[in-house]
Design an enzyme around this catalytic site. Structure first.
Site, PDB file in Angstrom:
ATOM      1  N   ARG A 106       0.845  -1.200   0.000  1.00 29.81           N
ATOM      2  CA  ARG A 106       0.000   0.000   0.000  1.00 29.81           C
ATOM      3  C   ARG A 106       0.871   1.237   0.000  1.00 29.81           C
ATOM      4  O   ARG A 106       1.786   1.381   0.814  1.00 29.81           O
ATOM      5  CB  ARG A 106      -0.903   0.001   1.232  1.00 29.81           C
ATOM      6  CG  ARG A 106      -1.595   1.322   1.550  1.00 29.81           C
ATOM      7  CD  ARG A 106      -2.826   1.548   0.698  1.00 29.81           C
ATOM      8  NE  ARG A 106      -3.405   2.863   0.883  1.00 29.81           N
ATOM      9  CZ  ARG A 106      -4.405   3.143   1.690  1.00 29.81           C
ATOM     10  NH1 ARG A 106      -4.941   2.205   2.431  1.00 29.81           N
ATOM     11  NH2 ARG A 106      -4.889   4.368   1.760  1.00 29.81           N
ATOM     12  N   ARG A 115      -5.813   0.760  -4.552  1.00 30.35           N
ATOM     13  CA  ARG A 115      -5.055   0.219  -3.419  1.00 30.35           C
ATOM     14  C   ARG A 115      -4.838  -1.272  -3.551  1.00 30.35           C
ATOM     15  O   ARG A 115      -5.746  -2.004  -3.911  1.00 30.35           O
ATOM     16  CB  ARG A 115      -5.827   0.461  -2.123  1.00 30.35           C
ATOM     17  CG  ARG A 115      -6.003   1.925  -1.837  1.00 30.35           C
ATOM     18  CD  ARG A 115      -6.813   2.108  -0.578  1.00 30.35           C
ATOM     19  NE  ARG A 115      -6.836   3.519  -0.272  1.00 30.35           N
ATOM     20  CZ  ARG A 115      -7.951   4.230  -0.219  1.00 30.35           C
ATOM     21  NH1 ARG A 115      -9.104   3.676  -0.435  1.00 30.35           N
ATOM     22  NH2 ARG A 115      -7.890   5.503   0.076  1.00 30.35           N
ATOM     23  N   ASP A 118      -6.550  -1.967   1.695  1.00 31.29           N
ATOM     24  CA  ASP A 118      -7.055  -0.874   2.524  1.00 31.29           C
ATOM     25  C   ASP A 118      -7.681  -1.492   3.765  1.00 31.29           C
ATOM     26  O   ASP A 118      -8.565  -2.344   3.652  1.00 31.29           O
ATOM     27  CB  ASP A 118      -8.104  -0.072   1.746  1.00 31.29           C
ATOM     28  CG  ASP A 118      -8.572   1.163   2.489  1.00 31.29           C
ATOM     29  OD1 ASP A 118      -7.787   1.729   3.273  1.00 31.29           O
ATOM     30  OD2 ASP A 118      -9.731   1.575   2.271  1.00 31.29           O
TER      31      ASP A 118
END
Length: 177
Positions: A106, A115, A118
């Site tokens: 990330r 992403r 997350d």
């Protein structure tokens, strides 16, 4: 190291031991092998110190949400929710969540960007906080179908502090059938 982790088997817990609470963590990914990333993230959560139990919902797919709204042109997200029983302080838990995200590649370059992983701390027991570093409950949780639906899968009686029953919030979001 946690004082509790340093005690021997059968030793009584220290008097200042934090009681276990249920924390709710939203899990999402829209880059890479999303399903494998979610499985690995749940495994990572279960390996955290002072986490006694992790229950995770089946993953659902959702459209990417950007500051201007849903964007079907972006890669779709795979989302889940994990409910942890933990004695970690909320700020410490959040720091572990950030470390897990970093291990999965990330990068925090763009708000609401794509992403690899997350992890959002949605709720921590009945705690509320307006601290910008840790707002509880998560400020947009009540507006996110992809948080509420998986949460409801694993906890049909769930409540979001300050907002009400998760089932009612989800029904309101989805509107009349």
């Amino acid at each position: 190291m946690s004082r509790r982790l340093a005690h021997g088997i059968g030793d009584p817990p220290p008097r200042d031991a934090r009681p276990a609470v249920q924390a709710v963590v939203a899990i999402g990914a829209n880059l890479g092998d999303r399903a494998e990333t979610l499985r690995d993230a749940v495994h990572d959560l279960a390996r955290l110190p002072l986490v006694d139990e992790v229950r995770a919902a089946e993953a659902i797919e959702s459209v990417a949400v950007t500051p201007s709204g849903p964007d079907e042109g972006k890669p779709a997200y795979l989302n889940s929710v994990a409910v942890l029983t933990t004695r970690l302080a909320p700020a410490i838990l959040l720091s572990y969540l950030h470390a897990i995200e970093a291990r999965h590649g990330r990068e925090r370059r763009e708000r609401w960007g794509d992403r690899t992983l997350d992890l959002d701390l949605i709720a921590y027991g009945d705690m509320t906080s307006d601290d910008p570093a840790l707002t509880l409950p998560h400020p947009r949780a009540a507006e996110r179908d992809f948080v509420l639906a998986p949460w409801l899968q694993i906890d049909p009686d769930a409540d979001l502090v300050g907002y009400g029953r998760v089932a009612d919030l989800l029904a309101d979001l989805r509107g009349p059938s």
